[in-house]
Design an enzyme around this catalytic site. Sequence first.
Site, PDB file in Angstrom:
ATOM      1  N   GLY A 122      72.151  62.407  48.534  1.00 40.45           N
ATOM      2  CA  GLY A 122      73.942  62.434  47.301  1.00 40.45           C
ATOM      3  C   GLY A 122      73.631  62.238  46.203  1.00 40.45           C
ATOM      4  N   HIS A 123      72.523  61.102  45.873  1.00 36.32           N
ATOM      5  CA  HIS A 123      71.935  60.463  44.885  1.00 36.32           C
ATOM      6  C   HIS A 123      70.997  61.743  43.776  1.00 36.32           C
ATOM      7  CE1 HIS A 123      71.263  57.093  41.140  1.00 36.32           C
ATOM      8  NE2 HIS A 123      69.836  58.646  41.139  1.00 36.32           N
ATOM      9  N   HIS A 158      80.035  57.503  52.366  1.00 37.88           N
ATOM     10  CA  HIS A 158      79.591  56.179  52.574  1.00 37.88           C
ATOM     11  C   HIS A 158      80.657  54.640  51.593  1.00 37.88           C
ATOM     12  CE1 HIS A 158      76.197  53.091  53.724  1.00 37.88           C
ATOM     13  NE2 HIS A 158      77.020  52.202  53.812  1.00 37.88           N
ATOM     14  N   THR A 180      71.814  49.079  47.368  1.00 38.26           N
ATOM     15  CA  THR A 180      71.831  51.310  48.158  1.00 38.26           C
ATOM     16  C   THR A 180      71.155  50.560  49.296  1.00 38.26           C
ATOM     17  OG1 THR A 180      70.810  52.432  47.980  1.00 38.26           O
ATOM     18  CG2 THR A 180      69.985  51.726  46.853  1.00 38.26           C
ATOM     19  N   ASN A 229      76.154  64.165  50.263  1.00 37.33           N
ATOM     20  CA  ASN A 229      76.967  63.121  50.361  1.00 37.33           C
ATOM     21  C   ASN A 229      77.651  62.739  48.210  1.00 37.33           C
ATOM     22  OD1 ASN A 229      77.430  60.071  49.360  1.00 37.33           O
ATOM     23  ND2 ASN A 229      75.976  59.193  50.734  1.00 37.33           N
ATOM     24  N   ARG A 252      85.626  54.375  35.309  1.00 42.87           N
ATOM     25  CA  ARG A 252      86.828  55.065  34.128  1.00 42.87           C
ATOM     26  C   ARG A 252      88.041  55.376  34.526  1.00 42.87           C
ATOM     27  NH1 ARG A 252      86.748  58.370  29.421  1.00 42.87           N
ATOM     28  NH2 ARG A 252      88.712  58.389  28.359  1.00 42.87           N
ATOM     29  N   HIS A 272      67.775  60.023  51.911  1.00 38.71           N
ATOM     30  CA  HIS A 272      67.444  58.652  51.248  1.00 38.71           C
ATOM     31  C   HIS A 272      66.421  58.761  49.636  1.00 38.71           C
ATOM     32  CE1 HIS A 272      69.136  54.650  49.074  1.00 38.71           C
ATOM     33  NE2 HIS A 272      67.912  54.308  49.067  1.00 38.71           N
ATOM     34  N   ASP A 273      66.986  59.109  48.993  1.00 40.32           N
ATOM     35  CA  ASP A 273      65.960  59.220  47.889  1.00 40.32           C
ATOM     36  C   ASP A 273      65.216  60.869  47.690  1.00 40.32           C
ATOM     37  OD1 ASP A 273      66.719  57.043  46.149  1.00 40.32           O
ATOM     38  OD2 ASP A 273      64.994  56.125  46.816  1.00 40.32           O
ATOM     39  N   GLU A 319      79.167  56.842  57.047  1.00 38.22           N
ATOM     40  CA  GLU A 319      77.953  56.423  56.601  1.00 38.22           C
ATOM     41  C   GLU A 319      78.761  55.217  56.817  1.00 38.22           C
ATOM     42  OE1 GLU A 319      74.286  59.131  55.109  1.00 38.22           O
ATOM     43  OE2 GLU A 319      74.803  57.567  53.974  1.00 38.22           O
ATOM     44  N   HIS A 350      82.987  53.584  45.422  1.00 36.07           N
ATOM     45  CA  HIS A 350      82.517  54.170  45.482  1.00 36.07           C
ATOM     46  C   HIS A 350      83.692  54.130  46.170  1.00 36.07           C
ATOM     47  CE1 HIS A 350      79.582  53.744  48.171  1.00 36.07           C
ATOM     48  NE2 HIS A 350      78.577  53.233  47.306  1.00 36.07           N
TER      49      HIS A 350
END
Length: 247
Positions: free
Chosen positions: A224-225, A43, A110, A7, A18, A201-202, A73, A50
Amino acid sequence: MTVLSVNVNKIAVLRNSRGGAEPDVLRAAHACLKAGAHGITVHPRPDGRHIRDYDVLALSDLTRERGVEFNIEGNPFAPPREGYPGLIQLCVNTRPAQVTLVPDGDGQLTSDHGFDFARDAQALRPLVAQLKALGCRVSLFADAGSDSLEQAAAIGADRIELYTGPYAEAHAAGDADAALALFAQAARRAQAVGLGVNAGHDLSQDNLTAFLRAVPNVLEVSIGHALISEALYDGLDATVKAYLRLL
């Protein structure tokens, strides 16, 4: 083998904070695929925090050229607005290999829960059919503890994606056994009615191996994260390859 879809939302978060084009989402996705990732996940959200609609189009072209999976997603019930044509229209425009429907509201930081299938089945059914008519595989975000996750099959979904946030929390607290048992049971319940099982997720390098050892036949993880956070230290190439070794 469990496949890895990266992701790239967090790349877009940095860019948007920025302005301009750096860091380049397309270049980051290309680096992940060059390192061996099996696909790319995005997503897009209506507020454009994002991933933006133009990112979706560019990434669709990249993944099609590379012959890898593109997974979009999003919340199918979020109405279109300026800069966001809606999840269904994005899928019409790009025909992704997989669409993962997620019940996240505009105000959520999230995704943090799956669908209530008993409540949402009637509304989801025609959307699932519409996406499958586009040639997309459809996955529905689900809680491991849901007493109605089997209904995802009756709705017409191909897969569920188990929301792994609660497992990650339990693992970080040093007591994941009960969570792993719950997720393993959920996977078996889904598979018993013909649903494939994804997870996300996580998930991280710290907790992924234990999860895959306990939960049977996970087809895909979307990360992703944690992956992008780890890559800040180690680099995208090394981080993607580290996940592939775990898988």
